[in-house]
Structure formats: C-alpha cells, structure tokens
Design a protein around this motif. Structure first.
Motif, short mmCIF file in Angstrom:
data_model
loop_
_atom_site.label_atom_id
_atom_site.label_comp_id
_atom_site.label_asym_id
_atom_site.label_seq_id
_atom_site.Cartn_x
_atom_site.Cartn_y
_atom_site.Cartn_z
N PHE A 124 46.51 36.58 51.28
CA PHE A 124 45.73 36.79 50.06
C PHE A 124 46.09 35.81 48.96
CE2 PHE A 124 45.18 38.93 45.96
CZ PHE A 124 43.81 39.12 46.01
N PHE A 125 47.40 35.64 48.70
CA PHE A 125 47.80 34.76 47.63
C PHE A 125 47.99 33.32 48.09
CE2 PHE A 125 48.77 38.91 46.06
CZ PHE A 125 48.38 38.83 44.74
N GLY A 126 48.01 33.13 49.43
CA GLY A 126 47.94 31.77 49.94
C GLY A 126 49.26 31.04 50.01
N ARG A 171 49.64 50.57 44.90
CA ARG A 171 49.35 51.53 45.97
C ARG A 171 48.22 52.49 45.57
NH1 ARG A 171 55.82 52.01 46.51
NH2 ARG A 171 56.11 50.14 47.79
N VAL A 172 48.14 52.79 44.28
CA VAL A 172 47.09 53.69 43.82
C VAL A 172 45.76 52.94 43.71
CG1 VAL A 172 46.28 55.02 41.83
CG2 VAL A 172 48.64 55.26 42.61
N THR A 173 45.82 51.68 43.34
CA THR A 173 44.61 50.92 43.03
C THR A 173 43.91 50.37 44.26
OG1 THR A 173 45.57 50.28 40.90
CG2 THR A 173 43.72 48.98 41.70
N LEU A 174 44.68 49.86 45.23
CA LEU A 174 44.10 49.19 46.39
C LEU A 174 44.14 50.08 47.62
CD1 LEU A 174 44.71 46.74 44.48
CD2 LEU A 174 44.99 45.39 46.55
N ARG A 175 43.17 49.88 48.49
CA ARG A 175 43.16 50.57 49.77
C ARG A 175 44.21 49.96 50.69
NH1 ARG A 175 36.82 49.64 50.56
NH2 ARG A 175 37.51 47.68 49.61
N ALA A 176 44.71 50.76 51.61
CA ALA A 176 45.73 50.28 52.54
C ALA A 176 45.17 49.14 53.37
CB ALA A 176 46.19 51.42 53.44
N GLY A 177 45.99 48.11 53.57
CA GLY A 177 45.55 46.97 54.36
C GLY A 177 46.34 45.73 53.99
N PRO A 178 46.00 44.60 54.61
CA PRO A 178 46.73 43.35 54.36
C PRO A 178 46.73 42.92 52.91
CG PRO A 178 45.30 43.14 56.28
CD PRO A 178 44.96 44.45 55.64
N LEU A 179 45.62 43.17 52.21
CA LEU A 179 45.53 42.78 50.81
C LEU A 179 46.59 43.50 49.98
CD1 LEU A 179 43.95 41.15 48.71
CD2 LEU A 179 42.38 43.06 48.50
N ARG A 180 46.68 44.80 50.16
CA ARG A 180 47.67 45.57 49.41
C ARG A 180 49.09 45.20 49.83
NH1 ARG A 180 47.65 52.06 49.47
NH2 ARG A 180 49.08 51.80 51.22
N ASP A 181 49.29 44.97 51.12
CA ASP A 181 50.63 44.61 51.60
C ASP A 181 51.12 43.33 50.94
OD1 ASP A 181 50.58 46.81 53.23
OD2 ASP A 181 50.00 45.71 55.04
N GLU A 182 50.22 42.33 50.86
CA GLU A 182 50.66 41.07 50.27
C GLU A 182 50.85 41.20 48.76
OE1 GLU A 182 49.93 36.31 50.69
OE2 GLU A 182 48.65 37.73 51.76
N LEU A 183 50.03 42.01 48.11
CA LEU A 183 50.22 42.25 46.69
C LEU A 183 51.59 42.88 46.43
CD1 LEU A 183 49.28 42.35 43.75
CD2 LEU A 183 48.12 44.51 44.27
N GLU A 184 51.97 43.85 47.26
CA GLU A 184 53.28 44.47 47.11
C GLU A 184 54.39 43.45 47.31
OE1 GLU A 184 53.52 47.82 49.69
OE2 GLU A 184 51.91 48.92 48.69
N ASP A 185 54.23 42.55 48.27
CA ASP A 185 55.22 41.49 48.47
C ASP A 185 55.33 40.60 47.23
OD1 ASP A 185 55.77 42.41 50.99
OD2 ASP A 185 54.49 40.95 52.03
N GLU A 186 54.16 40.28 46.64
CA GLU A 186 54.15 39.45 45.44
C GLU A 186 54.92 40.13 44.30
OE1 GLU A 186 52.74 36.42 44.45
OE2 GLU A 186 52.63 36.04 46.60
N SER A 222 38.63 44.78 52.69
CA SER A 222 38.10 43.92 51.64
C SER A 222 36.69 43.50 52.01
CB SER A 222 38.98 42.69 51.43
OG SER A 222 38.99 41.92 52.61
N ALA A 223 35.93 43.13 50.98
CA ALA A 223 34.56 42.75 51.22
C ALA A 223 34.48 41.38 51.88
CB ALA A 223 33.79 42.72 49.90
N THR A 224 33.45 41.15 52.68
CA THR A 224 33.24 39.84 53.28
C THR A 224 32.71 38.90 52.22
OG1 THR A 224 30.99 40.37 53.91
CG2 THR A 224 32.74 40.92 55.48
N PRO A 225 32.85 37.57 52.39
CA PRO A 225 32.39 36.62 51.38
C PRO A 225 30.93 36.80 50.99
CG PRO A 225 33.78 35.51 52.99
CD PRO A 225 33.57 36.92 53.50
N GLU A 226 30.06 37.17 51.96
CA GLU A 226 28.64 37.32 51.66
C GLU A 226 28.36 38.51 50.75
OE1 GLU A 226 29.96 36.98 54.63
OE2 GLU A 226 29.39 34.91 55.08
N GLU A 227 29.27 39.48 50.71
CA GLU A 227 29.04 40.70 49.95
C GLU A 227 29.62 40.63 48.53
OE1 GLU A 227 31.09 43.32 52.56
OE2 GLU A 227 29.29 43.90 53.64
N LEU A 228 30.35 39.58 48.21
CA LEU A 228 31.08 39.54 46.95
C LEU A 228 30.17 39.21 45.77
CD1 LEU A 228 34.28 37.61 48.11
CD2 LEU A 228 34.05 40.07 47.72
N TRP A 229 30.52 39.80 44.61
CA TRP A 229 29.86 39.45 43.36
C TRP A 229 30.46 38.13 42.89
CZ3 TRP A 229 25.90 42.19 41.17
CH2 TRP A 229 25.69 43.49 41.66
#
Length: 613
Positions: A113-115, A189-204, A9-16
C-alpha cells in the motif's frame, strides 16, 4: 455489510477521482484533529459529493484527537519532548542502545500500500529527520519514506539494576509514545476493514512510532532538543493522521495520495525570504519570515499537489522545518496556514475549514440558546472574534487566503449540507443579505446589519498600575511596556491615562511568572490585581457607522447589575470590549445578545414581519 462479504479495497475502475480538466475548480478542505479522529466516514462522503459535482478536492489534516484537543496527539508529542529531557533516573540516561545504529530511519520491508519502489520519487520530498517521503510507482497511489536502516529497538539496560531499569523504561516518554501508538493502531483497526491495506497501515504506524521513540531517546542522551528537532517531533502527528486518512479514503473507494511535505522547504527558499529574511525582529524579538517566503511556498505547494493527477491529495499540515522553526514562526496553527497556502497555490475557488459546529454564531450556542448562525462575515470581524475567544481561524492564516481573493467557508463535518459561514474578502462582501427567516425574500442591506456577534474570553486578570513618581510621568508608559516585553506578556486590553494604566491579560499558568512580573512593575508604580475576570466583546463591521451601539451595550449591562471593571474600543471601530467579573460572564453574554443582536420590534420591522409571515 461485513468485511467478509466485501473486497478489502476498491478496484481502480471503481475509485472516485479528481478531474484532469484544467477548467474544473479546486476546493481545499482542512479537517481538524477531532474530525480526523471521529468522522472519517463523513469525510469520505464529503469528498465523494464534491468530486461528483465536478470539483477537484485536496485535503489537509491536523494531528488526530480522539476526544478533545487537550488529549490530542500534538499535546502528547510535546509532552514526550519534555519527558525526554527529564529522564526518570540517571542510570537510565546512562544506558546505551544495544546493537543498534542511530534509529531514525527504519528499513522498508516488502512492498504494498505505501510502496517500496521509489523510482519516480519527487526530488523535493527526500528524507528528513524522523520520516521522509517518496512517490510510489506501484499501482497503489500512496507513498511513504525510503528508509535504509534497521528498525529501532527499545533502549536496553545494564544488567546490574535490571528491575529498576525496566521500570524506568516504562515511564517517561516511552509511556507517552506507547499511548500515541496504541491510539493510532486502534484507530486503524476500527477504521479499515481487515486485509492487506490495514496490515500495512499498522506496520507504518509501528515504524513511525518506533522512529519517534529512537529520536527521543537520542535527544535524551544528548540532553537537547533543537527547534528543528521539535518541529519534526510535532510533525509526526500529522504524518500518522494522514496515513490513516489516506488509507481510509482508499478503503472506501476514493483514489487518494499521501503527500508528506517534510522537504517542501528546500534550498530554493534561501533567496526568497529564507534565512536571510530572519533579520527584522517581531513580537518578543522573534525574527519573522517575509511575505515573499509564503508566496514562494504557495507556488511550490500548488505544483506539488497538481502532480497527484487524478488522485485526491491528503496533505500533512506539517510542512517541514522552516527558517527560525515552524513552531516559533507560526505556532500550533501551522496546519491552517498550510491549507491556506495550498488554496493560494491551486488558485482554489474556496478554502473550507471543517469543524464540529455549523459555522460562526452570534454567540456561543452552548451558552446562549437564541444564538443564530452568521451566514456571511468579513475578515476583520472573524479576526476580532478569534482574538476574543471564538475559535475561527488565525488572522495571519486568513490574510494569506483573503489577499488572493479566495473566500473561506466554515462548515460542520457532521452536517455537510449546511451552508456554514463564509468569510468574504472586503471588496467581495455582498451589499445585501437574505433575511434569516426561512423562505423569506426580504433583504437587509449592509448598512442595516446589527452587530455581528458577542463573545467572552475567560480566565482574565487585570493589573492596575499607578505611577508613584509623577515628575517622571513622561517615561511611565515606556517603562511598563518595556517590562511587559521582557516578560513576554501579551496584553488583551489596555486603558491609559498620564499616570495610570489598566491592563487585561490571560491568567498565568505558572504563579511564579505573575509574582516576578508584579515585582518588576512595583518598581514603576503602585500595583493592584483583579483576578477571575472575563472580557466581553461586541463585534460588528458596521458598528463604526452605527449610533448608540456602546450606549445600548453598557445600558443593558447596568440594568442587569453587571459591574464593568474597564472599557476599551479597538482602533478598527468594529469592536467594543469591557472587563467584567467572570461569575457574571454567561448572564452578560445573554443580556448583550438579547439587547444588541436581536432586531428591535420597530413599526417598520413589525409590518415587514407580517408581510413575510
């Protein structure tokens, strides 16, 4: 670039991010289910382009559809509701949930990710029904519900008939919930790259779908789904879709925040058109919410979205149970209404409705090759086109934005550089339009405009009723309309005389409804039915001032050998409609487009054309 060579995922400084400057205008973008299902990459680029041009963006999403609306999540959720009330076997319905409590609020596990930390949660967004929401105070901009109970287990079954019970478990609403879960997990799984963000989305997604399963199982046990419960079940689709969109935007570098509106309608609405407003009955006796309710809701939505700060709000089109039920009050178009009210609350410069077409055309481009894009249209024209078969935007939804003098733009998610079609409030409607010819500087005044569009509404039947008691003709129409009202039938077109009525309406899905209606109408008069018909409608703002529009339309149909069953002109005088046989629909559509929506080769036009070429 592969996921192995890029950060998860992008760092906070890189985000739109949106701007905090109060002078920067807002744009509310509503994306339909098919766009959410197939065009997340395009959605991200669209959001980035608007932010880069100093425009704040808020997104409202429908439940996702991977292919068509018929196979979309909302339809599957409604199917699951029906299946929950028709259990596969009595023994399954009698079974219990072994070792579980009411499984509506699975427990949060861990943070990310979802807190989990909800110390800064908004009080108006507390738990409700299947899912709730709260604000995350973690560095992640996303939040979800604060749940306190253990994850639900699939209902267990008595050991006496284990094989049959297991088979029953795999059928009915369980199978439909599994289908919903599978589709959303695959999308994650198709939309997000593998990593903690996708893992937590799948849990959600897992948690939300199991919550839904538990909710439906409880409904099966008590053999009832209330209107409020039905709203919450259907709202699961928007919650799942928005979680995927919010995560996908963050994964691609957009600082987004998930905004779940389950509790936006709270006790404060009681005094401004809440339960007390449900007194005057509307169509089919359904009590209607007043405009004061929607005005108050728009204000609260605007306040809630501004709380996101620089984060791009990703808003569930579902905005919680409303007095009288969301589906009963508004219907399936509640996502469009939510987007409209968000635009009003933010005082947006524009409401954008992103579809899979470039805008509104003079005819269906799949059926008429010469159809062209309509750059500008009035609300009345858009409403007529929506009613007679062209899916634009619901008139009530459009009214909420137009009364706030906010234009609506229809755009193509796969062609974001296109101008689309803009719906202007009448008082803002431009008095002249640029010629549609590229690089042309010629202008056509509104008075010179042709009819705007021609459309077809298929699957129509016509009922002809002739009074058999002429001495009581003064009550003939009243008895007919009373019968239609009791049957809950909507009439598209009507043509009447003292003792004869012809009515065009949508074909009935269930044959027994038509049989019952015909039986009731036969007590009033002699009834005949014409099936496999279509309504052909010519729509144009300036037709009320044009001479010969109806004559040109009917002359063209006559020359093409198209028989007309009945004729009707709307009270607004911007619509002329007729009923024809369905087999002639496409031919009639092309004939009317060529004869009534193509500029005639008059000498003045010919000279102008030569000057422009």
């Amino acid at each position: 670039m592969s996921s192995s060579s890029t950060p998860t995922s992008a760092t906070p400084e890189e985000l739109w991010r949106n701007s905090t400057d109060p002078n920067i205008p807002w744009v509310v973008q509503k994306y339909g289910g098919t766009s959410v299902g197939k065009s997340l990459e395009s959605i991200t680029k669209i959001v980035e382009s608007y932010i880069s041009s100093r425009t704040n963006v808020a997104i409202v999403c429908s439940a996702r559809s991977s292919h068509t609306k018929a196979l979309g999540t909302t339809n599957l959720l409604l199917q699951a509701s029906r299946e929950a009330l028709t259990p596969p076997s009595s023994s399954s319905a009698a079974g219990g949930v072994s070792g579980t409590t009411t499984p509506f609020f699975p427990k949060r596990v861990g943070s990310g990710f979802f807190g989990k930390d909800l110390s800064s949660s908004v009080s108006s967004l507390s738990q409700l029904d299947i899912n709730g929401s709260g604000r995350s105070s973690s560095p992640s901009p996303f939040f979800s519900s604060n749940r306190s109970r253990s994850p639900p287990k699939s209902p267990t079954t008595p050991s006496t008939s284990a094989a049959q019970e297991v088979q029953d478990q795999e059928e009915g609403f369980h199978k439909t919930v599994d289908l919903i879960k599978k589709g959303h997990l695959e999308a994650a799984r198709v939309t997000l790259r593998a990593g903690p963000l996708r893992d937590e989305l799948e849990d959600e997604i897992e948690r939300d779908c199991e919550s839904l399963r538990g909710f439906l199982y409880a409904a099966q046990i008590i053999d009832e789904i209330s209107p409020r419960s039905q709203d919450s079940i259907v709202g699961t689709g928007e919650r799942l879709a928005c979680k995927i969109v919010a995560a996908a935007l963050r994964d691609r570098g957009v600082d987004s925040e998930l905004v779940v509106l389950d509790n936006i309608v709270d006790a404060s609405f009681a005094a401004v058109g809440g339960d007390a407003a449900l007194t005057s009955a509307g169509d089919q006796g359904v009590a209607q919410l007043g405009q004061e309710f929607y005005d108050h809701l728009a204000v609260k939505l605007g306040e809630r979205l501004r709380e996101c700060g620089q984060r791009v709000p990703v808003v569930t089109g579902y905005f919680g149970p409303v007095p009288g039920s969301l589906l009963a009050q508004i219907g399936r178009g509640y996502t469009d209404l939510c987007a409209a009210l968000c635009a009003v609350g933010l005082k947006a410069s524009e409401l954008q409705v992103w579809k899979e077409v470039d805008g509104i055309f003079t005819a269906d481009p799949r059926k008429v090759k010469s159809a062209r894009l309509v750059p500008v249209i009035t609300p009345d024209e858009a409403a007529e086109l929506t009613y007679y078969g062209s899916e634009v935007i619901h008139p009530f939804t459009m009214e909420q934005v137009i009364r706030a003098r906010i234009p609506i733009r229809i755009k193509n998610v796969e062609n974001p550089k296109g101008d689309g079609t803009i719906i202007y409030p009448d008082e803002q409607f431009p008095r002249s339009l640029q010629s549609t010819k590229p690089d042309s500087k010629a202008e056509l005044t509104v008075e010179e405009r042709m009819p705007t569009a021609v459309t077809i509404k298929d699957s129509i039947i016509v009922l002809n009723i002739h009074s058999n008691r002429k001495t009581l003709s003064h009550g003939f129409l009243a008895r007919i309309f009373g019968t239609l009202d009791r049957a809950g039938v909507v009439v598209d077109l009507i043509s009447t005389s003292e003792v004869h009525v012809s009515m065009a309406m949508q074909s009935f899905t269930h044959r027994h409804r038509l049989t019952r209606l015909l039986s009731d109408l036969e007590k009033i008069g002699d009834v005949s039915v014409s099936k496999e018909m279509a309504i052909l409608s010519l729509v144009g703002r300036n037709m009320r001032n044009a001479i010969g529009s109806a004559g040109a339309m009917f002359t063209a149909l006559a020359k093409a050998g198209v028989n007309i069953e009945m004729i009707s002109q709307g009270a607004s005088e911007i619509n002329i409609s007729c009923v024809i046989e369905e087999k002639d629909a496409i031919k009639a559509l092309n004939v009317i487009h060529d004869s009534c929506l193509t500029y005639p080769p008059s000498p003045a036009r010919a000279i102008q054309g030569l000057q422009l070429s």
